[in-house]
Motif scaffolding. Sequence first.
Motif, short mmCIF file in Angstrom:
data_model
loop_
_atom_site.label_atom_id
_atom_site.label_comp_id
_atom_site.label_asym_id
_atom_site.label_seq_id
_atom_site.Cartn_x
_atom_site.Cartn_y
_atom_site.Cartn_z
N ALA A 69 2.75 7.93 -0.19
CA ALA A 69 3.35 8.01 -1.30
C ALA A 69 4.25 9.33 -1.52
O ALA A 69 5.27 9.26 -2.14
CB ALA A 69 2.71 7.80 -2.55
N ALA A 121 3.51 4.26 -8.40
CA ALA A 121 4.30 3.26 -7.87
C ALA A 121 5.06 2.38 -8.85
O ALA A 121 4.34 1.69 -9.45
CB ALA A 121 3.51 2.50 -7.03
N THR A 162 11.53 -4.28 -4.11
CA THR A 162 10.47 -4.04 -3.29
C THR A 162 10.09 -5.04 -2.31
O THR A 162 9.78 -4.53 -1.08
CB THR A 162 9.17 -3.71 -4.23
N HIS A 200 7.41 9.10 -0.62
CA HIS A 200 8.28 7.98 -1.28
C HIS A 200 8.18 6.45 -0.48
O HIS A 200 9.07 5.59 -0.54
CB HIS A 200 9.60 8.33 -1.57
N GLU A 201 7.14 6.33 0.44
CA GLU A 201 7.22 5.25 1.32
C GLU A 201 6.02 4.08 0.78
O GLU A 201 5.00 4.61 0.35
CB GLU A 201 6.92 5.53 2.57
N ALA A 202 6.40 2.69 0.75
CA ALA A 202 5.33 1.89 0.68
C ALA A 202 5.51 1.20 1.91
O ALA A 202 6.33 0.90 2.42
CB ALA A 202 5.75 0.98 -0.53
N SER A 226 0.75 -1.17 -0.20
CA SER A 226 0.20 0.14 -0.02
C SER A 226 0.82 1.21 0.12
O SER A 226 1.97 1.15 0.26
CB SER A 226 -1.10 -0.07 1.09
N PHE A 227 0.25 2.39 -0.21
CA PHE A 227 1.02 3.56 -0.65
C PHE A 227 0.48 4.77 0.13
O PHE A 227 0.30 5.83 -0.67
CB PHE A 227 1.08 3.71 -2.22
N ARG A 285 -3.97 3.53 -5.50
CA ARG A 285 -4.32 4.70 -5.06
C ARG A 285 -5.29 5.09 -6.24
O ARG A 285 -5.04 5.78 -7.09
CB ARG A 285 -3.34 5.62 -4.98
N VAL A 306 8.41 5.45 -5.68
CA VAL A 306 6.63 5.62 -4.88
C VAL A 306 6.89 7.14 -4.79
O VAL A 306 7.46 7.90 -3.97
CB VAL A 306 6.54 4.99 -3.72
#
Length: 602
Positions: free
Chosen positions: A30, A125, A132, A33-35, A26-27, A151, A120
């Motif tokens: 985002a 993404a 990943t 820049h994080e997942a 999940s994002f 998203r 991301v």
Amino acid sequence: MKLFYSMIWLCATSVGFGQVNTYEISFENAVHHEAVITANFPDIPTDTLSVRMSRTSPGRYALHEFAKNVYNFKAFDGNGNPLTVIRPNPYEWKISGHDGLVRIRYTLFANRGDGTYSQVDETHAHLNIPATFMYAPQLRDREINVHFKSREDLGWKIATQLPEVSEGHYMAPNLAYFMDSPTELSAHHLREFEVPDTNGNKQIIRLALHHNSTEDETDTYFEKVKKVVLSEKEVYGELPTFDYGEYTFLACYIPNASGDGMEHRNSTILTSTRSLADGGMERNIGTVSHEFFHAWNVERIRPESLEPFDFEEANMSGALWFAEGFTSYYTGLILCRAGLISPEKYVEGLTGTFNYVWNSPARQFFNPIEMSFQAPFVDAATSVDPVNRENTFISYYSYGSTLGLALDLSLREKGLHLDDYMKLVWEIYGKTEKAYTIGDLHQTLNQYAGQVFGDTFFNTYIYKSGMPDYKKLLFSVGVALKQDSEIPYMGISVELDGDGNGLIKSNPRMGSPAYKADLDKGDVILAINDAPFPKTEKFEAFLRQFQVGDSLSIRFERYGIEKTTKVILEQDPAYTIFLAEKEDSMPPADVLQKRKQWLNIE
């Protein structure tokens, strides 16, 4: 990465025994820049489960250390109880105390959109799977299901070579296929067309294009993509049989991407900062040509040295002059055959690659096989210590490309051509997916063109670093190869520094005038013949006022100390390549006919 079982059999077996590893990504953050990734590994047969981040990525040969972007790692059993985690090395997490199921959760920072890493942000993404997702080596044969939590508020859609199970949920039959399946979530444009295979079955070629351009520009570009696909199909006589009947171009032409291209079994990544409206319509299509050719040459015509692909160590192969280099030869040739560039532009475009290979001192150290061995050090690899690659390395892309040109033109002198050799390699090693050795390529050339021809080519140009007679070969198709004996040459790259002096930016080429004069990278040229370093023109243009054989007095600074030396200018070793009729008379009709056959033009 051949699939040994059908999708249906795998699904039925995995469901029956519950041995499916599942992921969710999940994002929510985002913009930073994080997942967030969670993974479930059920029915673990050992007391301790090892999970890792890959150190490599399919299509790359160097180490990339993806674990550096992982944090906030936690592990739980099936009841949500925290588990003991030990870190034996930077890439591995050993988890013990489980109840047969291990659930992990971690955060990934991802901000490089290219063919190796992940990115991301609020635009997309862009996911390369090894960069990943963690994996469990002992469970590599299990089916994998992954849920991409797109998203929708950002208009994202999902594009991937993974087959869709249900909305947002995709599967891979095993770890190898999963790691080889990049995925793009974005508000991309989608185009596709069908191409029948040799059995009359239709395969879908799809373009998922993430860019800031118009639908009309997408349509125009897709027509170019189609021409490339069909022209490359003509080389081999058929498309590969793509798994699940589809092949997907994942293109990101956006300002926040990094220029790259990366082949995969049933898809490819294409990234560029150039928009279609700003030069990308013409300049990006070369990467399409290169990467799609890999659907045959490297993905199915596969070097034995890359099987199986190692996700824990660097991957070294001596066959990259063929896998990458011959693919590079066809890159521009296909654009010409497809009518996307003119014969004149294609031929003149050979000049830079030819000069780079022909004039490199590196051939005294390594042959094409040994140059290929250097890939783990140069293929997007990073190091901080200076190297001498200007003198010791020739890219296997370029080296192989010039050898592909020589082999093609040499075969044409015998009434043969490289296309049919590639077809034969495809029939023996590609369609059967039997990995080849360099000896196999040698034997196949012997089979196609005769033992004397094949032995001469491999013994002279592959096992050794000899160079063919390019002037003769190019002349056979009405192409000129010439030098200008009056252009002076020094053998260094020089740029203005902040004080208006000349900073030597590269190691001098071995044997060049600058090398003989003991100039070196980092030296600052203060004056030439007692005159200040020129500030109003490029250094190469400045040298044109002198003659070959002139002696130049150079005053320079090294490590804060002023020194002097003398440089004797020599003839520039560079060649130009062009259609012969541009300078001389029109080549004979039979030569022009050979050129038309080579370039496959009317």
